[in-house]
Design a protein around this motif. Structure first.
Motif, PDB file in Angstrom:
ATOM      1  N   VAL A  57      -5.591  -1.671   2.521  1.00 46.59           N
ATOM      2  CA  VAL A  57      -5.192  -1.837   3.915  1.00 46.59           C
ATOM      3  C   VAL A  57      -6.121  -1.008   4.790  1.00 46.59           C
ATOM      4  O   VAL A  57      -6.200   0.213   4.645  1.00 46.59           O
ATOM      5  CB  VAL A  57      -3.731  -1.403   4.140  1.00 46.59           C
ATOM      6  N   ASP A  58      -6.830  -1.673   5.693  1.00 52.59           N
ATOM      7  CA  ASP A  58      -7.738  -0.989   6.614  1.00 52.59           C
ATOM      8  C   ASP A  58      -7.009  -0.693   7.929  1.00 52.59           C
ATOM      9  O   ASP A  58      -5.960  -1.255   8.219  1.00 52.59           O
ATOM     10  CB  ASP A  58      -8.958  -1.868   6.877  1.00 52.59           C
ATOM     11  N   GLU A  59      -7.595   0.199   8.734  1.00 55.02           N
ATOM     12  CA  GLU A  59      -7.029   0.596  10.029  1.00 55.02           C
ATOM     13  C   GLU A  59      -5.573   1.048   9.877  1.00 55.02           C
ATOM     14  O   GLU A  59      -4.684   0.680  10.657  1.00 55.02           O
ATOM     15  CB  GLU A  59      -7.136  -0.547  11.045  1.00 55.02           C
ATOM     16  N   ALA A  60      -5.342   1.899   8.881  1.00 51.51           N
ATOM     17  CA  ALA A  60      -3.969   2.303   8.560  1.00 51.51           C
ATOM     18  C   ALA A  60      -3.330   3.153   9.645  1.00 51.51           C
ATOM     19  O   ALA A  60      -2.101   3.288   9.681  1.00 51.51           O
ATOM     20  CB  ALA A  60      -3.951   3.053   7.224  1.00 51.51           C
ATOM     21  N   SER A  61      -4.130   3.746  10.536  1.00 53.65           N
ATOM     22  CA  SER A  61      -3.535   4.532  11.623  1.00 53.65           C
ATOM     23  C   SER A  61      -2.680   3.663  12.531  1.00 53.65           C
ATOM     24  O   SER A  61      -1.806   4.172  13.249  1.00 53.65           O
ATOM     25  CB  SER A  61      -4.624   5.230  12.445  1.00 53.65           C
ATOM     26  N   MET A  62      -2.901   2.359  12.526  1.00 59.61           N
ATOM     27  CA  MET A  62      -2.155   1.444  13.385  1.00 59.61           C
ATOM     28  C   MET A  62      -0.838   0.981  12.757  1.00 59.61           C
ATOM     29  O   MET A  62      -0.061   0.271  13.401  1.00 59.61           O
ATOM     30  CB  MET A  62      -3.021   0.220  13.711  1.00 59.61           C
ATOM     31  N   VAL A  63      -0.581   1.367  11.517  1.00 61.16           N
ATOM     32  CA  VAL A  63       0.612   0.895  10.812  1.00 61.16           C
ATOM     33  C   VAL A  63       1.787   1.813  11.126  1.00 61.16           C
ATOM     34  O   VAL A  63       1.710   3.024  10.908  1.00 61.16           O
ATOM     35  CB  VAL A  63       0.373   0.842   9.290  1.00 61.16           C
ATOM     36  N   ASP A  64       2.883   1.237  11.598  1.00 62.37           N
ATOM     37  CA  ASP A  64       4.035   2.047  11.981  1.00 62.37           C
ATOM     38  C   ASP A  64       4.927   2.348  10.779  1.00 62.37           C
ATOM     39  O   ASP A  64       4.703   1.859   9.662  1.00 62.37           O
ATOM     40  CB  ASP A  64       4.824   1.359  13.092  1.00 62.37           C
ATOM     41  N   LEU A  65       5.933   3.149  11.020  1.00 64.69           N
ATOM     42  CA  LEU A  65       6.815   3.631   9.959  1.00 64.69           C
ATOM     43  C   LEU A  65       7.527   2.492   9.243  1.00 64.69           C
ATOM     44  O   LEU A  65       7.552   2.437   8.002  1.00 64.69           O
ATOM     45  CB  LEU A  65       7.841   4.597  10.577  1.00 64.69           C
ATOM     46  N   ALA A  66       8.108   1.562   9.995  1.00 72.52           N
ATOM     47  CA  ALA A  66       8.860   0.467   9.381  1.00 72.52           C
ATOM     48  C   ALA A  66       7.951  -0.434   8.550  1.00 72.52           C
ATOM     49  O   ALA A  66       8.317  -0.839   7.435  1.00 72.52           O
ATOM     50  CB  ALA A  66       9.565  -0.347  10.470  1.00 72.52           C
ATOM     51  N   MET A  67       6.768  -0.739   9.057  1.00 77.04           N
ATOM     52  CA  MET A  67       5.862  -1.615   8.331  1.00 77.04           C
ATOM     53  C   MET A  67       5.333  -0.947   7.067  1.00 77.04           C
ATOM     54  O   MET A  67       5.213  -1.580   6.010  1.00 77.04           O
ATOM     55  CB  MET A  67       4.703  -2.036   9.235  1.00 77.04           C
ATOM     56  N   MET A  68       5.031   0.348   7.135  1.00 75.26           N
ATOM     57  CA  MET A  68       4.537   1.030   5.944  1.00 75.26           C
ATOM     58  C   MET A  68       5.623   1.093   4.878  1.00 75.26           C
ATOM     59  O   MET A  68       5.346   0.940   3.681  1.00 75.26           O
ATOM     60  CB  MET A  68       4.048   2.431   6.293  1.00 75.26           C
ATOM     61  N   ARG A  69       6.864   1.318   5.285  1.00 76.61           N
ATOM     62  CA  ARG A  69       7.942   1.308   4.301  1.00 76.61           C
ATOM     63  C   ARG A  69       8.067  -0.075   3.653  1.00 76.61           C
ATOM     64  O   ARG A  69       8.254  -0.199   2.442  1.00 76.61           O
ATOM     65  CB  ARG A  69       9.261   1.702   4.975  1.00 76.61           C
ATOM     66  N   GLN A  70       7.975  -1.141   4.475  1.00 77.23           N
ATOM     67  CA  GLN A  70       8.065  -2.493   3.931  1.00 77.23           C
ATOM     68  C   GLN A  70       6.945  -2.754   2.933  1.00 77.23           C
ATOM     69  O   GLN A  70       7.159  -3.367   1.886  1.00 77.23           O
ATOM     70  CB  GLN A  70       7.998  -3.513   5.071  1.00 77.23           C
ATOM     71  N   LEU A  71       5.747  -2.278   3.244  1.00 79.27           N
ATOM     72  CA  LEU A  71       4.612  -2.465   2.338  1.00 79.27           C
ATOM     73  C   LEU A  71       4.857  -1.763   1.014  1.00 79.27           C
ATOM     74  O   LEU A  71       4.635  -2.339  -0.054  1.00 79.27           O
ATOM     75  CB  LEU A  71       3.336  -1.929   3.003  1.00 79.27           C
ATOM     76  N   LEU A  72       5.313  -0.519   1.058  1.00 77.11           N
ATOM     77  CA  LEU A  72       5.581   0.214  -0.189  1.00 77.11           C
ATOM     78  C   LEU A  72       6.707  -0.431  -0.969  1.00 77.11           C
ATOM     79  O   LEU A  72       6.662  -0.486  -2.210  1.00 77.11           O
ATOM     80  CB  LEU A  72       5.905   1.669   0.117  1.00 77.11           C
ATOM     81  N   ASP A  73       7.712  -0.929  -0.275  1.00 80.67           N
ATOM     82  CA  ASP A  73       8.805  -1.629  -0.963  1.00 80.67           C
ATOM     83  C   ASP A  73       8.300  -2.864  -1.705  1.00 80.67           C
ATOM     84  O   ASP A  73       8.839  -3.235  -2.753  1.00 80.67           O
ATOM     85  CB  ASP A  73       9.874  -2.069   0.050  1.00 80.67           C
ATOM     86  N   ALA A  74       7.292  -3.504  -1.141  1.00 82.33           N
ATOM     87  CA  ALA A  74       6.789  -4.761  -1.718  1.00 82.33           C
ATOM     88  C   ALA A  74       5.750  -4.551  -2.810  1.00 82.33           C
ATOM     89  O   ALA A  74       5.289  -5.526  -3.409  1.00 82.33           O
ATOM     90  CB  ALA A  74       6.199  -5.631  -0.605  1.00 82.33           C
ATOM     91  N   MET A  75       5.364  -3.313  -3.062  1.00 85.04           N
ATOM     92  CA  MET A  75       4.366  -3.035  -4.100  1.00 85.04           C
ATOM     93  C   MET A  75       5.053  -2.826  -5.446  1.00 85.04           C
ATOM     94  O   MET A  75       6.011  -2.061  -5.555  1.00 85.04           O
ATOM     95  CB  MET A  75       3.571  -1.779  -3.739  1.00 85.04           C
ATOM     96  N   ARG A  76       4.563  -3.493  -6.490  1.00 89.27           N
ATOM     97  CA  ARG A  76       5.066  -3.230  -7.836  1.00 89.27           C
ATOM     98  C   ARG A  76       4.757  -1.786  -8.232  1.00 89.27           C
ATOM     99  O   ARG A  76       3.726  -1.232  -7.806  1.00 89.27           O
ATOM    100  CB  ARG A  76       4.427  -4.163  -8.861  1.00 89.27           C
ATOM    101  N   PRO A  77       5.578  -1.153  -9.042  1.00 86.31           N
ATOM    102  CA  PRO A  77       5.317   0.241  -9.424  1.00 86.31           C
ATOM    103  C   PRO A  77       3.968   0.447 -10.101  1.00 86.31           C
ATOM    104  O   PRO A  77       3.368   1.521  -9.977  1.00 86.31           O
ATOM    105  CB  PRO A  77       6.469   0.567 -10.382  1.00 86.31           C
ATOM    106  N   ASP A  78       3.464  -0.585 -10.812  1.00 88.73           N
ATOM    107  CA  ASP A  78       2.191  -0.436 -11.525  1.00 88.73           C
ATOM    108  C   ASP A  78       0.997  -0.882 -10.691  1.00 88.73           C
ATOM    109  O   ASP A  78      -0.145  -0.830 -11.160  1.00 88.73           O
ATOM    110  CB  ASP A  78       2.224  -1.231 -12.834  1.00 88.73           C
ATOM    111  N   ALA A  79       1.219  -1.321  -9.457  1.00 86.89           N
ATOM    112  CA  ALA A  79       0.115  -1.749  -8.596  1.00 86.89           C
ATOM    113  C   ALA A  79      -0.472  -0.539  -7.869  1.00 86.89           C
ATOM    114  O   ALA A  79       0.133   0.529  -7.798  1.00 86.89           O
ATOM    115  CB  ALA A  79       0.605  -2.784  -7.592  1.00 86.89           C
ATOM    116  N   VAL A  80      -1.678  -0.723  -7.317  1.00 89.31           N
ATOM    117  CA  VAL A  80      -2.408   0.353  -6.642  1.00 89.31           C
ATOM    118  C   VAL A  80      -2.507   0.023  -5.157  1.00 89.31           C
ATOM    119  O   VAL A  80      -2.915  -1.084  -4.782  1.00 89.31           O
ATOM    120  CB  VAL A  80      -3.822   0.524  -7.230  1.00 89.31           C
ATOM    121  N   LEU A  81      -2.157   0.997  -4.309  1.00 90.43           N
ATOM    122  CA  LEU A  81      -2.288   0.850  -2.856  1.00 90.43           C
ATOM    123  C   LEU A  81      -3.359   1.814  -2.357  1.00 90.43           C
ATOM    124  O   LEU A  81      -3.281   3.018  -2.618  1.00 90.43           O
ATOM    125  CB  LEU A  81      -0.964   1.144  -2.160  1.00 90.43           C
ATOM    126  N   ILE A  82      -4.344   1.275  -1.630  1.00 83.78           N
ATOM    127  CA  ILE A  82      -5.414   2.082  -1.039  1.00 83.78           C
ATOM    128  C   ILE A  82      -5.356   1.905   0.476  1.00 83.78           C
ATOM    129  O   ILE A  82      -5.434   0.784   0.984  1.00 83.78           O
ATOM    130  CB  ILE A  82      -6.797   1.661  -1.564  1.00 83.78           C
TER     131      ILE A  82
END
Length: 659
Positions: free
Chosen positions: A317-342
């Motif tokens: 995810v680029d330009e992460a400074s623009m991501v708000d609290l609710a959206m970042m939580r939704q993104l983490l919720d949607a990530m599998r535990p074994d997946a990688v988030l950068i």
């Protein structure tokens, strides 16, 4: 006891603030709770995730007795179970949803950080770094190398840095490292990768940046390997200065050049393998976070979440400074535990429009460029300077890194950009104000509309040749769009004479006077426009900038789009077919995030009491310029802005530092 009553609405109070306050008062009969709810709702509207009720500087402040009374209310809890509102131990008052966003997001990040492993042997790590940074010196690339070495085995990684520090090229190397060691990192043999960004325009720029980064890395690896071979061949060819056969060396032959060419044309197995992996990194498609997560506007929900996670193994995810609290939580919720988030971004830029300053909180919760001892030991022989080592509890250490070397260091603007990123040195600011310039950063006194018109006239005069070409000369769309990116006026405000709308009207009138275009015409040759609403059917996104050009089919509006190979393509539309749009001689600083221009003029309101003035606003605007920037404002407004960093109330930073 201090029990404030709900007050007459302020001019910047939202309808939802008023409605929620009156609803709570009507349902509970508690003016105290209603006042706290009003404070929390208003705070959310200003980007905070909570209201600090014990802060003496806050709009609503409660004494100890009032806070204890509030804490005992049936509608208020401590977060351990559902209540409409939460008052935590530090007297931060939350709407339940924001409490949950912070709590769940922090837990998800910490859980991912706790899974970190170091799966690559030291010898393999050294070999891979040598290949990926072939021909590039240590020192300037130390933190790029550290990031590439640190990402294998991580489930959560944040790479930050200012403009020109190489975040995109570094993430290409990071992805290559993950692909090469996928199974050792707990990923499938051929991991799938998703690229995403908060806005459509940012997603398009990410596609182009990744495509360029891949091409540059392929060249770097080929040339980096070829140079040693060329030098060896040169040494062999010069062992005997007088060749036995004079015909063996043709006229015009060059040992180094020829050996370099042959070596780069015939990469050995290691580089062939890396090149094959490089092609697996996608660069033809990046999605907005809303599209990635399957946003459903009918009920304001997402199809992707904990019970229906994303299929991708790696998400960037680029330009992460623009991501708000609710959206970042939704993104983490949607990530599998074994997946990688950068996450990629610059925490010094403006935070999200909605609640939270997630990237800044994450970066602040980790010690600056400090690595775990085990990783430091591996990197010591590979870097010019050994990284510092963690000594205490730091859950995010080694998983949040900042690139510090700017590859634009020779720019006359870079000193100003560096000075503005953090609290400026008072001596530097005094020098800037006294001399009205620092390198290619200049100040222009602009206290009123008359001075603003003079600044606009000067800007037009300094760029007269370029503007004349755009407004009157027949030109192809690619050249016109390239010319358009040479200059941009950025405004802190949207409305009023110092806002983007007022500036666009003023500029249109001044251009008409200077170049003779019809000021009453809505459309004319050279008019720049910016899209203000996504239109997926037409492939136009909020923030896309185009230009109106006369041609064989009449006047068409041309935009740059990304082809399937990630390169820039062109597409034109009838003005009638465009989604919501407006002129773009001047745009807001918020809309400029992620873009770059050669010359930038930054317009700040002359009133130092304007609450929009912050250091991040000025830094974001100035850092959009590659060569020259000028600020149109008053000295008092500039001083006020640079002395006022954005401080958003919330508990995420604290939660991320828990043992």
């Amino acid at each position: 006891m201090n029990q404030p009553m709900p007050r007459t609405p302020d001019t910047d109070e939202r309808a939802i603030d008023q409605s929620l306050t009156h609803w709570v008062l009507k349902r509970t009969g508690s003016p105290l709770l209603a006042a706290a709810v009003r404070a929390a709702s208003r705070a959310e509207g200003h980007g905070h995730s909570c209201a600090a009720l014990a802060d003496p500087q806050a709009e609503t402040t409660l004494d100890t007795e009032a806070l204890e009374t509030l804490r005992q209310h049936d509608w208020v809890g401590d977060g351990s179970h559902f209540t409409p509102f939460v008052l935590d131990a530090r007297n931060r008052f939350y709407l339940w949803r924001n409490w949950q966003h912070e709590e769940k997001l922090a837990a998800a990040i910490l859980a991912r950080c706790s899974q970190r492993t170091l799966p690559i042997p030291a010898e393999a790590l050294a070999t891979d770094l040598e290949t990926l940074f072939a021909g590039m010196p240590t020192g300037p690339t130390d933190w790029q190398r550290a990031a590439v070495a640190a990402v294998p085995g991580a489930r959560f990684f944040v790479l930050t840095g200012g403009p020109g520090t190489g975040k995109t090229t570094t993430v290409v190397r990071m992805l290559l490292m993950l692909l090469r060691h996928a199974q050792a990192c707990g990923l499938p043999e051929n991991p799938s990768i998703a690229l995403a960004a908060p806005t459509g325009k940012a997603a398009q720029r990410l596609v182009q940046a990744i495509a360029k980064g891949k091409a540059d890395l392929q060249t770097t690896m080929n040339v980096g390997r070829a140079l040693p071979a060329a030098l060896r061949d040169m040494h062999k060819s010069t062992d005997d200065v007088r060749p036995t056969n004079p015909q063996a060396t043709p006229v015009g032959a060059h040992p180094v050049r020829d050996a370099l060419r042959h070596a780069s044309e015939e990469p050995h197995g290691e580089h062939r393998a890396q090149g094959a992996l490089l092609q697996k990194i996608p660069h033809a498609d990046a999605r907005t976070l809303h599209r990635l997560l399957g946003y459903q506007p009918r009920d304001n929900s997402f199809s992707r979440g904990r019970h229906n996670p994303l299929a991708e193994d790696i998400v960037v995810v680029d330009e992460a400074s623009m991501v708000d609290l609710a959206m970042m939580r939704q993104l983490l919720d949607a990530m599998r535990p074994d997946a990688v988030l950068i996450l990629l971004g610059d925490p010094g830029q403006l935070a999200s429009v909605d609640a939270g300053s997630v990237l800044a909180d994450i970066v602040a919760s980790a010690p600056h460029n400090v690595l775990p001892p085990s990783l430091v030991e591996r990197l010591k022989p590979l870097l010019q300077h050994a990284p510092p080592t963690t000594t205490g509890n730091a859950p995010l250490a080694g998983q949040v890194l900042t690139l510090v070397h700017s590859w634009r260091a020779g720019s006359g603007l870079q000193r100003g950009v560096d000075a503005l990123r953090d609290t400026p040195d008072p001596a530097w600011l005094d020098h800037l104000l006294a001399h009205r310039a620092d390198g290619d950063l200049q100040l222009r006194h602009c206290p009123n509309p008359q001075a603003l018109r003079a600044c606009v006239d000067g800007w037009i005069e300094r760029h007269a040749d370029l503007l004349q070409a755009l407004l009157s000369s027949p030109t192809d769309a690619a050249a016109a769009l390239q010319q358009l990116r040479q200059l941009q006026i950025l405004c802190a405000l949207r409305d009023g004479p110092f806002g983007a709308q007022g500036l666009n009207e003023l500029i249109a009138r001044r251009l008409a006077a200077r170049f003779g275009i019809g000021s009453s015409r809505a459309w004319y040759q050279g008019r720049p426009v910016i899209i203000t609403r996504n239109d997926y059917a037409r492939g136009l996104f909020n923030g896309d900038v185009g230009i109106a050009l006369e041609g064989a089919e009449g006047l068409r509006v041309w935009f740059e789009v990304s082809d399937r190979d990630g390169s820039a393509g062109l597409r034109s539309y009838s003005p009638r077919a465009l989604p919501a749009h407006e002129s773009a001689w001047a745009i807001t600083i918020h809309r400029s995030q992620g873009s770059e221009y050669r010359d930038v003029a930054v317009v700040l309101p002359p009133d130092p009491d304007n609450r929009i003035l912050t250091r991040e606003l000025v830094y974001t605007a100035i850092s959009r310029a590659k060569s020259h920037a000028e600020v149109w404002t008053t000295d008092d407004s500039l001083r006020t802005a640079l002395a006022r960093p954005i401080v958003r109330q919330g508990g995420l930073r604290e939660r991320l530092t828990r043992p």
